[in-house]
Design an enzyme around this catalytic site. Structure first.
Site, PDB file in Angstrom:
ATOM      1  N   LYS A 206       0.671  -1.172  -0.023  1.00  0.00           N
ATOM      2  CA  LYS A 206      -0.033  -0.009   0.069  1.00  0.00           C
ATOM      3  C   LYS A 206       0.880   1.405  -0.026  1.00  0.00           C
ATOM      4  O   LYS A 206       0.775   1.994  -0.764  1.00  0.00           O
ATOM      5  CB  LYS A 206      -1.050   0.039   1.217  1.00  0.00           C
ATOM      6  CG  LYS A 206      -1.574   1.308   1.516  1.00  0.00           C
ATOM      7  CD  LYS A 206      -2.439   1.911   0.295  1.00  0.00           C
ATOM      8  CE  LYS A 206      -2.657   3.370   0.608  1.00  0.00           C
ATOM      9  NZ  LYS A 206      -3.647   3.797  -0.702  1.00  0.00           N
ATOM     10  N   CYS A 260      -2.824  11.844   0.988  1.00  0.00           N
ATOM     11  CA  CYS A 260      -2.115  10.502   1.266  1.00  0.00           C
ATOM     12  C   CYS A 260      -0.898  10.505   0.887  1.00  0.00           C
ATOM     13  O   CYS A 260       0.177  10.121   1.509  1.00  0.00           O
ATOM     14  CB  CYS A 260      -3.112   9.682   0.248  1.00  0.00           C
ATOM     15  SG  CYS A 260      -4.603   8.968   1.176  1.00  0.00           S
TER      16      CYS A 260
HETATM   17  N1  LIG Z   1      -8.763   9.685   1.175  1.00  0.00           N
HETATM   18  C1  LIG Z   1      -8.476   8.898   0.619  1.00  0.00           C
HETATM   19  O1  LIG Z   1      -8.413   8.983  -0.829  1.00  0.00           O
HETATM   20  C2  LIG Z   1      -7.533   7.295   0.856  1.00  0.00           C
HETATM   21  C3  LIG Z   1      -7.180   6.584  -0.028  1.00  0.00           C
HETATM   22  C4  LIG Z   1      -6.761   5.377   0.374  1.00  0.00           C
HETATM   23  C5  LIG Z   1      -6.418   5.148   1.715  1.00  0.00           C
HETATM   24  N2  LIG Z   1      -6.723   6.155   2.734  1.00  0.00           N
HETATM   25  C6  LIG Z   1      -6.398   5.864   4.100  1.00  0.00           C
HETATM   26  O2  LIG Z   1      -7.630   5.716   4.904  1.00  0.00           O
HETATM   27  C7  LIG Z   1      -7.618   6.192   6.141  1.00  0.00           C
HETATM   28  C8  LIG Z   1      -8.660   7.022   6.236  1.00  0.00           C
HETATM   29  O3  LIG Z   1      -8.681   8.329   5.488  1.00  0.00           O
HETATM   30  P1  LIG Z   1      -9.739   9.379   5.090  1.00  0.00           P
HETATM   31  O4  LIG Z   1      -9.194  10.288   4.188  1.00  0.00           O
HETATM   32  O5  LIG Z   1     -11.323   8.582   5.010  1.00  0.00           O
HETATM   33  O6  LIG Z   1      -9.578  10.041   6.626  1.00  0.00           O
HETATM   34  P2  LIG Z   1     -10.735  11.012   7.132  1.00  0.00           P
HETATM   35  O7  LIG Z   1     -10.070  11.928   8.078  1.00  0.00           O
HETATM   36  O8  LIG Z   1     -11.665  11.545   5.931  1.00  0.00           O
HETATM   37  O9  LIG Z   1     -11.697  10.068   8.162  1.00  0.00           O
HETATM   38  C9  LIG Z   1     -11.460   9.763   9.424  1.00  0.00           C
HETATM   39  C10 LIG Z   1     -12.916   9.561  10.170  1.00  0.00           C
HETATM   40  O10 LIG Z   1     -12.715   9.184  11.523  1.00  0.00           O
HETATM   41  C11 LIG Z   1     -13.185   9.886  12.125  1.00  0.00           C
HETATM   42  N3  LIG Z   1     -12.658   9.569  13.611  1.00  0.00           N
HETATM   43  C12 LIG Z   1     -11.293   9.951  14.052  1.00  0.00           C
HETATM   44  N4  LIG Z   1     -10.904   9.619  15.202  1.00  0.00           N
HETATM   45  C13 LIG Z   1     -12.073   8.890  15.676  1.00  0.00           C
HETATM   46  C14 LIG Z   1     -12.417   7.911  16.916  1.00  0.00           C
HETATM   47  N5  LIG Z   1     -11.473   8.070  17.806  1.00  0.00           N
HETATM   48  N6  LIG Z   1     -13.627   7.477  16.852  1.00  0.00           N
HETATM   49  C15 LIG Z   1     -14.463   7.396  15.920  1.00  0.00           C
HETATM   50  N7  LIG Z   1     -14.431   8.080  14.800  1.00  0.00           N
HETATM   51  C16 LIG Z   1     -13.131   8.845  14.572  1.00  0.00           C
HETATM   52  C17 LIG Z   1     -13.170  11.056  11.909  1.00  0.00           C
HETATM   53  O11 LIG Z   1     -14.126  12.063  12.627  1.00  0.00           O
HETATM   54  C18 LIG Z   1     -13.404  11.294  10.320  1.00  0.00           C
HETATM   55  O12 LIG Z   1     -14.715  11.282   9.958  1.00  0.00           O
HETATM   56  C19 LIG Z   1      -6.356   7.190   6.268  1.00  0.00           C
HETATM   57  O13 LIG Z   1      -5.461   5.850   6.633  1.00  0.00           O
HETATM   58  C20 LIG Z   1      -6.012   7.192   4.884  1.00  0.00           C
HETATM   59  O14 LIG Z   1      -4.536   7.102   4.809  1.00  0.00           O
HETATM   60  C21 LIG Z   1      -7.438   7.291   2.536  1.00  0.00           C
END
Ligand SMILES: NC(=O)c1ccc[n+]([C@@H]2O[C@H](COP(=O)([O-])OP(=O)(O)OC[C@H]3O[C@@H](n4cnc5c(N)ncnc54)[C@H](O)[C@@H]3O)[C@@H](O)[C@H]2O)c1
Length: 423
Positions: A206, A260
């Protein structure tokens, strides 16, 4: 009735995933600490743009297959618990897993034999084993026998979730005997191939998927700067490299940011065998806004009191995601030159004035995101009509098709026509 699967973290990855599980007929509990986000889901209203998500959310709301909660412990009602929490990077070149640890602590007392925990977030090598060890240390579970833990990384690009969830190979790295098998069976619902491997290999696959992209974009960005130094045109050089050459090609320049790419390389850099190599890649991409500002100054002189229109605040084209966008850095650098900065972006949540207002009387226009709205003759025509006479247009994305990073608005239409006429 108990949910089949709980998704913890309803962000850009977790919410589309929760909706997709529900849309395939599973009962899903989505968990987030953000009350506004939970209310949006209850109201069947997507809190951000993701093509296809709004319609799918309405479908699953109508069937009642997606429920939400603010309490992480409630995830234990489901057999499968998928963690999609954010994993930022500390400025110490180190993954910040505090959200994952906090969720684990909330879950610990509720876990029982038979639970599966899937780490869908992007994580540094070794994190899956850390999570497995944490559960053994605090609850005595034998992982792969009592409780199952696997990393199934998300490799979908923002804006393509619903297209890619059913096609991209789903990598699964399970701990112990049966973890991989169980998680593979859960994700098989999407119909994409399941590829079983070890946790470390899944983690590396990844982050190196993203490192490859980040480094791939640093090369044309560095070439763009070299071309400026040598009085060459980066788009011409790229054409010379790529035309009819059978061994790969070079990408196009741009502002390479986003949540990311900007942090995932640090998960490798934590324990690097070539310390600094990826930091250099990051430095190249991070220096593009400064390169554009310096290029502007070389051509039109001091920016003090000059109006500069920045088109696009999102981190890339056709998204509303502004997180870690280099457009914000560009705006800050322009403000430090005492320029009068006007920003327009029709997609992001940050309110901005209309296109016409932003470009009216501008001495320079910088295309910071290649949204469809900016590419093509209409935007160029409006700039010609509304911006200052001889306004400088900075277009590292080649939105206008003139193949010029820096060009005067008055020349651009002719250059575009010439390019169209080329064989
Ligand atoms: N955004 C992308 O395009 C993408 C693509 C591939 C991988 N990722 C990976 O996926 C993961 C998530 O990314 P994202 O962009 O969706 O993040 P994000 O910040 O959009 O989402 C995280 C969510 O988690 C919630 N949160 C935080 N702490 C919490 C807790 N203790 N309890 C409950 N909810 C909680 C936040 O309110 C938020 O809604 C990361 O590791 C990222 O690197 C993201």
């Amino acid at each position: 009735m108990a949910p089949d699967v709980a998704v913890i973290g309803l962000g850009r990855i977790g919410l589309p995933l929760a909706i997709s599980f529900a849309d395939r007929g599973l009962r899903v509990l989505g968990i987030d600490k953000d009350a506004e986000r939970l209310q949006a889901v209850r109201d069947a209203r997507m809190p951000f743009d993701e093509p296809g998500a709004q319609q799918a959310l309405e479908r699953v709301s109508a069937t009642g297959s997606l429920d939400v909660s603010g309490r992480v412990g409630e995830a234990a009602a489901a057999e499968h618990i998928v963690v999609t929490l954010g994993t930022p990077s500390f400025s110490h070149v180190e993954i910040d897993i505090s959200d994952i640890r906090s969720a684990l602590d909330d879950l610990l007392g509720h876990l029982r034999d038979g639970h599966t925990i899937v780490l869908r977030s992007t994580i540094a090598p070794g994190t899956t084993d850390f999570v497995a060890g944490y559960l053994t240390k605090h609850r005595g579970f034998e992982i792969g026998v009592d409780v199952f833990v696997a990393h199934a990384p998300e490799r979908i690009a923002a804006g393509r979730f619903f297209e890619e969830i059913g096609t991209l190979p789903c990598i699964v790295g399970g701990v112990g005997e049966q973890s991989g098998e169980r998680v593979g069976a859960l994700f098989a619902i999407f119909g994409a191939p399941i590829v079983q491997t070890t946790p470390a290999q899944a983690e590396l696959a990844k982050i190196w998927t993203n490192i490859l992209r980040y480094a791939n974009f640093a090369l044309p960005n560095l070439l763009m700067m070299d071309c400026e130094q040598h009085g060459a045109n980066v788009f011409d050089v790229i054409e010379l490299i790529n035309r009819d050459y059978p061994r790969g090609g070079i990408a196009l320049p741009g502002l390479t940011g986003g949540t990311c790419l900007r942090k995932d390389f640090a998960f490798s850099e934590e324990r690097s065998n070539a310390p600094g190599m990826l930091l250099a890649v990051s430095r190249v991409n991070e220096s593009v806004p400064l390169f554009l500002v310096e290029g502007l100054k070389r051509r039109i002189g001091s920016l003090t009191g000059r109006k500069v229109a920045v088109l696009g605040l999102a981190f890339k084209g056709n998204t509303d995601d502004e997180r870690d966008s280099l457009a914000h850095k560009l705006v800050r650098l322009l403000e430090r030159e005492l320029a009068d900065v006007a920003v327009h972006d029709p997609r992001v949540a940050t309110p901005t004035p209309p296109f016409e207002e932003a470009v009216a009387g501008a001495d320079a226009i910088v295309l910071a995101a290649n949204h469809d709205e900016f590419c093509g003759p209409r935007a160029l025509r409006l700039i010609g009509e509304l911006a200052a006479r001889d306004a400088l247009v900075v277009d590292p994305w080649n939105c206008f098709g003139a193949a010029q990073v820096f060009a005067y608005a008055s020349e651009l239409s002719a250059l575009c026509d010439e390019r169209v006429a080329l064989p």
